[in-house]
Scaffold this motif. Structure first.
Motif, PDB file in Angstrom:
ATOM      1  N   THR A 131      10.692  33.311   3.920  1.00  0.00           N
ATOM      2  CA  THR A 131      12.254  33.615   3.500  1.00  0.00           C
ATOM      3  C   THR A 131      12.368  32.198   2.294  1.00  0.00           C
ATOM      4  O   THR A 131      12.774  32.246   1.189  1.00  0.00           O
ATOM      5  CB  THR A 131      13.311  34.086   4.179  1.00  0.00           C
ATOM      6  OG1 THR A 131      13.245  35.265   4.777  1.00  0.00           O
ATOM      7  CG2 THR A 131      14.236  33.552   2.997  1.00  0.00           C
ATOM      8  N   GLN A 132      12.095  31.372   2.845  1.00  0.00           N
ATOM      9  CA  GLN A 132      12.782  29.654   2.791  1.00  0.00           C
ATOM     10  C   GLN A 132      11.307  29.994   1.353  1.00  0.00           C
ATOM     11  O   GLN A 132      11.531  28.904   0.681  1.00  0.00           O
ATOM     12  CB  GLN A 132      12.835  28.564   3.448  1.00  0.00           C
ATOM     13  CG  GLN A 132      13.315  28.500   4.279  1.00  0.00           C
ATOM     14  CD  GLN A 132      13.778  27.593   5.264  1.00  0.00           C
ATOM     15  OE1 GLN A 132      12.969  27.731   6.478  1.00  0.00           O
ATOM     16  NE2 GLN A 132      15.343  27.163   5.189  1.00  0.00           N
ATOM     17  N   ALA A 133      10.114  29.707   1.736  1.00  0.00           N
ATOM     18  CA  ALA A 133       9.566  29.715   1.519  1.00  0.00           C
ATOM     19  C   ALA A 133       9.073  30.629  -0.245  1.00  0.00           C
ATOM     20  O   ALA A 133       9.209  29.568  -1.423  1.00  0.00           O
ATOM     21  CB  ALA A 133       7.951  29.801   1.196  1.00  0.00           C
ATOM     22  N   ILE A 134       9.136  32.039  -0.133  1.00  0.00           N
ATOM     23  CA  ILE A 134       9.430  32.557  -1.236  1.00  0.00           C
ATOM     24  C   ILE A 134      10.912  32.128  -2.471  1.00  0.00           C
ATOM     25  O   ILE A 134      10.878  31.700  -3.552  1.00  0.00           O
ATOM     26  CB  ILE A 134       9.430  33.700  -1.270  1.00  0.00           C
ATOM     27  CG1 ILE A 134       8.876  34.850  -0.652  1.00  0.00           C
ATOM     28  CG2 ILE A 134      10.122  34.756  -2.151  1.00  0.00           C
ATOM     29  CD1 ILE A 134       8.732  35.702  -0.018  1.00  0.00           C
ATOM     30  N   PHE A 135      12.458  31.534  -1.534  1.00  0.00           N
ATOM     31  CA  PHE A 135      13.117  30.896  -1.903  1.00  0.00           C
ATOM     32  C   PHE A 135      12.651  29.856  -2.821  1.00  0.00           C
ATOM     33  O   PHE A 135      13.250  29.271  -4.433  1.00  0.00           O
ATOM     34  CB  PHE A 135      14.269  30.805  -1.899  1.00  0.00           C
ATOM     35  CG  PHE A 135      15.452  30.199  -1.791  1.00  0.00           C
ATOM     36  CD1 PHE A 135      16.586  31.242  -2.565  1.00  0.00           C
ATOM     37  CD2 PHE A 135      16.122  28.992  -2.572  1.00  0.00           C
ATOM     38  CE1 PHE A 135      17.273  30.420  -3.662  1.00  0.00           C
ATOM     39  CE2 PHE A 135      16.348  27.937  -2.909  1.00  0.00           C
ATOM     40  CZ  PHE A 135      17.885  29.046  -3.587  1.00  0.00           C
ATOM     41  N   VAL A 136      12.233  29.137  -2.393  1.00  0.00           N
ATOM     42  CA  VAL A 136      11.858  27.471  -3.312  1.00  0.00           C
ATOM     43  C   VAL A 136      10.771  28.238  -4.334  1.00  0.00           C
ATOM     44  O   VAL A 136      10.904  27.083  -5.551  1.00  0.00           O
ATOM     45  CB  VAL A 136      10.782  26.373  -2.026  1.00  0.00           C
ATOM     46  CG1 VAL A 136      10.409  25.485  -2.610  1.00  0.00           C
ATOM     47  CG2 VAL A 136      12.324  26.022  -1.277  1.00  0.00           C
ATOM     48  N   LEU A 137       9.922  28.905  -4.442  1.00  0.00           N
ATOM     49  CA  LEU A 137       9.071  28.996  -5.576  1.00  0.00           C
ATOM     50  C   LEU A 137       9.857  29.847  -6.399  1.00  0.00           C
ATOM     51  O   LEU A 137       9.722  29.519  -7.779  1.00  0.00           O
ATOM     52  CB  LEU A 137       7.471  30.363  -4.697  1.00  0.00           C
ATOM     53  CG  LEU A 137       7.344  30.561  -6.110  1.00  0.00           C
ATOM     54  CD1 LEU A 137       6.286  29.213  -6.573  1.00  0.00           C
ATOM     55  CD2 LEU A 137       5.983  32.383  -4.801  1.00  0.00           C
ATOM     56  N   GLY A 138      10.871  30.283  -6.249  1.00  0.00           N
ATOM     57  CA  GLY A 138      11.745  31.261  -7.302  1.00  0.00           C
ATOM     58  C   GLY A 138      12.517  30.237  -8.056  1.00  0.00           C
ATOM     59  O   GLY A 138      12.722  30.207  -9.488  1.00  0.00           O
ATOM     60  N   PHE A 139      13.356  29.653  -6.635  1.00  0.00           N
ATOM     61  CA  PHE A 139      13.938  28.672  -7.344  1.00  0.00           C
ATOM     62  C   PHE A 139      13.472  27.727  -8.518  1.00  0.00           C
ATOM     63  O   PHE A 139      13.681  26.762  -9.584  1.00  0.00           O
ATOM     64  CB  PHE A 139      15.027  27.982  -6.484  1.00  0.00           C
ATOM     65  CG  PHE A 139      15.430  26.816  -6.612  1.00  0.00           C
ATOM     66  CD1 PHE A 139      16.902  26.568  -7.973  1.00  0.00           C
ATOM     67  CD2 PHE A 139      14.897  25.188  -7.042  1.00  0.00           C
ATOM     68  CE1 PHE A 139      17.742  25.498  -7.644  1.00  0.00           C
ATOM     69  CE2 PHE A 139      16.275  23.732  -7.319  1.00  0.00           C
ATOM     70  CZ  PHE A 139      17.224  24.181  -7.457  1.00  0.00           C
ATOM     71  N   ALA A 140      11.537  27.035  -7.986  1.00  0.00           N
ATOM     72  CA  ALA A 140      11.005  25.685  -8.995  1.00  0.00           C
ATOM     73  C   ALA A 140      10.809  26.504 -10.452  1.00  0.00           C
ATOM     74  O   ALA A 140      10.974  25.974 -11.225  1.00  0.00           O
ATOM     75  CB  ALA A 140      10.198  25.821  -7.796  1.00  0.00           C
ATOM     76  N   LEU A 141      10.881  28.231 -10.185  1.00  0.00           N
ATOM     77  CA  LEU A 141      10.219  28.560 -11.136  1.00  0.00           C
ATOM     78  C   LEU A 141      11.435  28.429 -12.509  1.00  0.00           C
ATOM     79  O   LEU A 141      11.708  28.511 -13.705  1.00  0.00           O
ATOM     80  CB  LEU A 141       9.220  29.849 -11.221  1.00  0.00           C
ATOM     81  CG  LEU A 141       8.632  29.756 -10.677  1.00  0.00           C
ATOM     82  CD1 LEU A 141       7.970  31.288 -10.340  1.00  0.00           C
ATOM     83  CD2 LEU A 141       7.412  28.909 -12.240  1.00  0.00           C
ATOM     84  N   ASN A 142      12.639  29.458 -11.983  1.00  0.00           N
ATOM     85  CA  ASN A 142      13.792  29.228 -12.997  1.00  0.00           C
ATOM     86  C   ASN A 142      14.560  28.103 -13.222  1.00  0.00           C
ATOM     87  O   ASN A 142      14.455  27.271 -14.610  1.00  0.00           O
ATOM     88  CB  ASN A 142      14.675  30.175 -12.295  1.00  0.00           C
ATOM     89  CG  ASN A 142      14.833  30.985 -11.264  1.00  0.00           C
ATOM     90  OD1 ASN A 142      13.626  31.674 -12.332  1.00  0.00           O
ATOM     91  ND2 ASN A 142      15.287  31.883 -10.124  1.00  0.00           N
ATOM     92  N   LEU A 143      14.912  27.162 -12.122  1.00  0.00           N
ATOM     93  CA  LEU A 143      15.249  25.974 -13.169  1.00  0.00           C
ATOM     94  C   LEU A 143      14.157  25.650 -13.960  1.00  0.00           C
ATOM     95  O   LEU A 143      14.486  23.876 -14.663  1.00  0.00           O
ATOM     96  CB  LEU A 143      15.323  24.250 -10.826  1.00  0.00           C
ATOM     97  CG  LEU A 143      15.905  23.357 -12.269  1.00  0.00           C
ATOM     98  CD1 LEU A 143      17.500  23.673 -12.639  1.00  0.00           C
ATOM     99  CD2 LEU A 143      15.794  22.356 -10.797  1.00  0.00           C
TER     100      LEU A 143
END
Length: 878
Positions: free
Chosen positions: A484-496
């Motif tokens: 869950t944390q890894a998927i969030f970090v990946l999505g967050f990095a792409l968005n930001l």
């Protein structure tokens, strides 16, 4: 014999008639003013002093002279300011009386005189009310007596001019509709403010409220010819035969032109000396008000006084400005509501919409008073051109809602909190409601069946779990969070990364990219914001969540780093959430305390959003820790202070330096506003109900809720009851722990529900959908009917400990054992709403129930016997 009125007055009052006498004798002639102008102004002041002294002599002197004994007076700095203002008005009037200058050459003097006289008259009215209160006399006569003062002075001067210009027939030449409005305006103001001025006007020595006689207070004996009055009458006799009657008549005739000049100059006000938002907002307000001289004068006075933090008298008046014309609009409001004005019941009613009626009436009056339609068009054009127009419109809408939905005796502070909460609510509806609704619906209706298997497969990969156990988490069980944390970090990095790249290469973010970022910020099914909240929460509760190499370098990654872009103040969970919220179990002193408000009221929730905003800013935690008597909280204070400095000083400086202020607003501050609404809604729902047991102790399984069968649970977050009462229980062990609580839940009628997620549950409570909530209430006793459950839930949600009277309740040293249940009968307004108000609320209730029914259609069906079919907590997260 008792002392005569005025015997204990300081001799400094003699400076007032002495100033008038010197003016009459021509002292201002040394400045080049004509002797004729000096005599006219001396006559004006002597007439004003005589009339004001007979209205209320003590109130007149309280404006300029220190009080004695129990007699009230203004503060020293205000009395000095009144002397300076009176002297300035005198010199402005001397120039106005100069024959060599035309009305249009004197626009500054006219504007200054109009505003200053309105201020002094209003101050005299407040002083009169305060004096009568201290003397134990009825207050309303003092208020209206002071309001009559301008018209009485004008009438006296008209009589003087008519006696020197042809007798009584000359009176007709002074009749003018503009002047009638001009001199009736103080009476209108007194009527609009009504008796609410009498409730708030306080000063030193006042011991009486609401016009009731003070116990032991004796009204002073009538002393018609006190020394000050005798002096003022003698001064009037001295000046009466000196001023040229023809010139006085000419000046009275020019009042209409003066009013027109005042109107014209006010419609083209120069830029205010201050800069920034305050200047822009005040300028737009002044320029957008239609050209009604007296009204504009009064509005200017209110704004000037409202900006003075030292003047507690006038702050109290502004505090009750929302109660415009409640008394005198009663008949109109009752007619609109379809009631008989003459009925006995109408006297006890307090129509909350009368404020709006009067505001609309004032707006229409202002438009009708405009000299031409072009001035209205110009004023509206200025409003449209102002960049602060949306803010002004929202503020007006917020205050209008406050007038309609909140009790009329609400304090100004409460209304301001409502306005702040209203702005947060509007911000959510404008920028975040659609992303939440669309991403949630898309996930539930289309994507969940495809995304959940992928997440489940990744979560069970042995290689990923071994990596997380060996290198990331201190406790091997916490590997459950890794995917869950890894998927969030990946999505967050792409968005930001996308918005940052666009900002650095293009210089600005287009609206469509900001909207796209908001959608991805929320995530499918709210998984992005939910993950950030849930993992920040876990990090705050577990100081050893990560391996030492992460703890000693990055610390809490989600709470203190990634949370910066999700409105999370560093260390807010670690300090405020643990040491205040959990120590007090959401009770009095909590920064997210909600039991002084009805949890089933949208109005109260709007108030609550202002408290949630202060919590999210970190300021409420700082304040509570700074006032705490616990030594441990000194360390919390320093840690949270560091987080506040990071978020509000260092982080903005870096972001704005790298990008722009616009980027900071849309990518950093807007998520803070959304998170304010989100956290407020979540905590409001988790702690909706309160109840004491037979011993007067709090019932833990009532004050926090548990949700079974929810489709949006994040690692056991839906069992908030266990989280507060047995926080050591791991989320995978919740079904076993819950099974041990069934007997207590049956006995206490615990707050257990089926099929909700926390957001939809809170919305149903706010919508007062008691039948729907009752149908999903898990009754472990099996003895309650649906009607009994609905009634129980309604009572628990409406129960309060105290009235809402502060942004932040005082932090207690220890958690109270039980609730201090508020007497609802005593706290509710004694007056009943009108028919129109009840009709509006009835329509809104029907809309809310319909909305709750639409929400329920997306929930899982309730099994036949949910109490015996408790499935394991779902592990869905991404």
């Amino acid at each position: 014999m008792g002392k005569k009125q005025g015997d204990d007055l300081p001799s400094t009052w003699l400076t007032i008639p002495l100033t008038v006498l010197l003016t009459s004798l021509g002292l201002p002639q040394v400045l080049g003013v004509s002797a004729e102008a000096c005599r006219i102004i001396a006559l004006f002041f002597s007439v004003s002093l005589v009339i004001a002294s007979f209205i209320n002599e003590t109130a007149l002197h309280a404006l300029f002279v220190a009080g004695t004994g129990s007699k009230p007076a203004f503060q020293t700095w205000m009395r000095v300011a009144h002397f300076v203002l009176g002297t300035s008005v005198e010199f402005a009037l001397l120039r106005i009386c100069d024959d060599s200058l035309t009305v249009h050459d004197l626009h500054r003097e006219i504007v200054f005189t109009f505003i200053s006289c309105a201020y002094l008259n209003f101050a005299f009215a407040l002083s009169s009310v305060a004096v009568r209160r201290a003397e134990g006399r009825k207050l309303r006569f003092g208020l209206f007596g002071a309001a009559v003062l301008p018209a009485a002075v004008y009438f006296a001067l008209v009589v003087y001019a008519s006696l020197h210009s042809g007798g009584v027939s000359a009176l007709l030449q002074f009749a003018n509709k503009d002047l009638i409005i001009l001199f009736s305006t103080p009476l209108l103001h007194a009527s609009f403010l009504g008796l609410h001025i009498l409730e708030v006007c306080e000063c030193g020595g006042c011991a009486q409220r609401h016009g009731k006689t003070v116990e032991g207070a004796v009204a002073p004996a009538s002393n018609f010819c006190s020394l000050p009055r005798a002096v003022y009458i003698g001064l009037l006799i001295f000046t009466w035969w000196q001023a040229p009657g023809g010139r006085v008549a000419d000046l009275l005739m020019r009042l209409t032109d003066m009013n027109s000049v005042f109107v014209a100059k006010q419609s083209s006000l120069p830029q205010l000396p201050s800069s920034g938002i305050v200047s822009e907002v005040l300028g737009a307000v002044f320029k957008s008000v239609a050209a009604a001289g007296p009204l504009r004068c009064f509005i200017a006075f209110l704004i000037i006084v409202g900006l003075s933090p030292m003047c507690r008298w006038f702050c109290c008046v502004v505090e009750h400005f929302h109660s415009l014309a409640v008394r005198y609009a009663q008949a109109l409001c009752n007619k609109v509501g379809g009631e008989n004005v003459s009925s006995a019941s109408s006297k006890a009613q307090s129509p909350r919409y009368s404020n709006i009626v009067i505001l609309v009436g004032l707006a229409l009056l202002a438009i009708l008073r405009c000299p031409s339609n072009s001035s209205v068009t110009a004023a509206l054009g200025l409003m449209v051109e102002s960049p602060w127009t949306p803010l002004i419109v929202l503020l007006a809408l917020a205050f209008s809602n406050s007038m309609f939905f909140q009790p009329q005796n609400s304090k100004l502070f409460t209304r301001l909190c409502y306005v702040v909460g209203f702005l947060v609510l509007v911000d959510y509806l404008m920028f975040w409601a659609i992303p939440f609704a669309l991403m949630g619906s898309l996930h539930k209706l289309l994507l969940v069946d495809y995304l959940y298997p992928v997440w489940s497969w990744l979560d069970q990969l042995p290689i990923l779990r071994r990596f997380a156990q060996n290198y990331i988490y201190d406790n091997p069980r916490h590997a459950d969070y890794f995917v869950t944390q890894a998927i969030f970090v990946l999505g967050f990095a792409l968005n930001l990364g996308l918005v940052m790249y666009w900002q650095l290469t293009r210089g600005a973010l287009p609206w469509w990219l900001i909207a796209l970022y908001n959608f991805s910020w929320v995530g499918f099914g709210g998984r992005m914001i939910g993950t950030l909240y849930s993992l920040s929460h876990r990090e705050g509760h577990n100081p050893k969540f990560y391996k030492p190499w992460i703890r000693h370098t990055l610390g809490n990654v989600f709470e203190n780093w990634l949370g910066l872009f999700y409105g999370s103040i560093p260390y807010n969970f670690t300090t405020t959430h643990i040491s205040i919220h959990h120590r007090l179990d959401a009770g009095i002193g909590d920064t997210l305390y909600c039991w002084d408000l009805k949890r089933c009221s949208w109005t109260d929730f709007t108030l609550y959003l202002s408290r949630s905003l202060v919590h999210m800013s970190g300021l409420s935690g700082l304040y509570q820790f700074s006032t705490s008597v616990r030594k441990y909280d000194a360390g919390n204070l320093l840690k949270l202070l560091r987080g506040v400095v990071y978020y509000w000083i260092l982080f903005p400086a870096v972001i704005i330096r790298l990008t722009s202020a616009s980027f900071y607003v849309w990518i950093v501050l807007q998520p803070l506003m959304c998170m304010t609404f989100f956290i407020g809604l979540v905590n409001w729902g988790f702690h909706t109900f309160i109840e004491n047991d037979e011993k007067g102790h709090r019932i833990p399984c009532v004050e926090s809720i548990t949700i079974h069968g929810g489709e949006d649970d994040y690692f056991g977050e839906d069992d908030h009851m266990t989280h507060h009462n047995a926080g050591h229980v791991y989320w995978r062990d919740l079904p076993e722990h819950q099974a041990k609580q069934h007997e207590e839940w049956a006995d206490r009628k615990a707050s257990v529900f089926y099929g909700f997620d926390i957001l939809t549950f809170t919305l149903c409570v706010l919508c007062k959908a008691w039948p729907l909530l009752a149908s999903r209430f898990v009754d472990y006793s099996g003895k309650m009917s649906q009607e009994e459950i609905a009634s129980l839930l309604e009572v628990r949600a409406q129960r309060r400990e105290m009235e809402y009277d502060s942004w932040l309740p005082v932090l207690p040293a220890f958690k109270p054992n039980g609730y201090k249940e508020l007497d609802l009968a005593a706290s509710e307004p004694s007056s009943s709403p009108s028919d129109l108000h009840r009709t509006v609320l009835g329509k809104l209730a029907a809309v809310q129930l319909w909305l709750a029914c639409q929400i329920e259609q997306g929930m899982p069906p309730v099994p036949p016997d949910p109490a015996n079919r408790m499935s394991p907590v779902p592990a869905k997260s991404q």
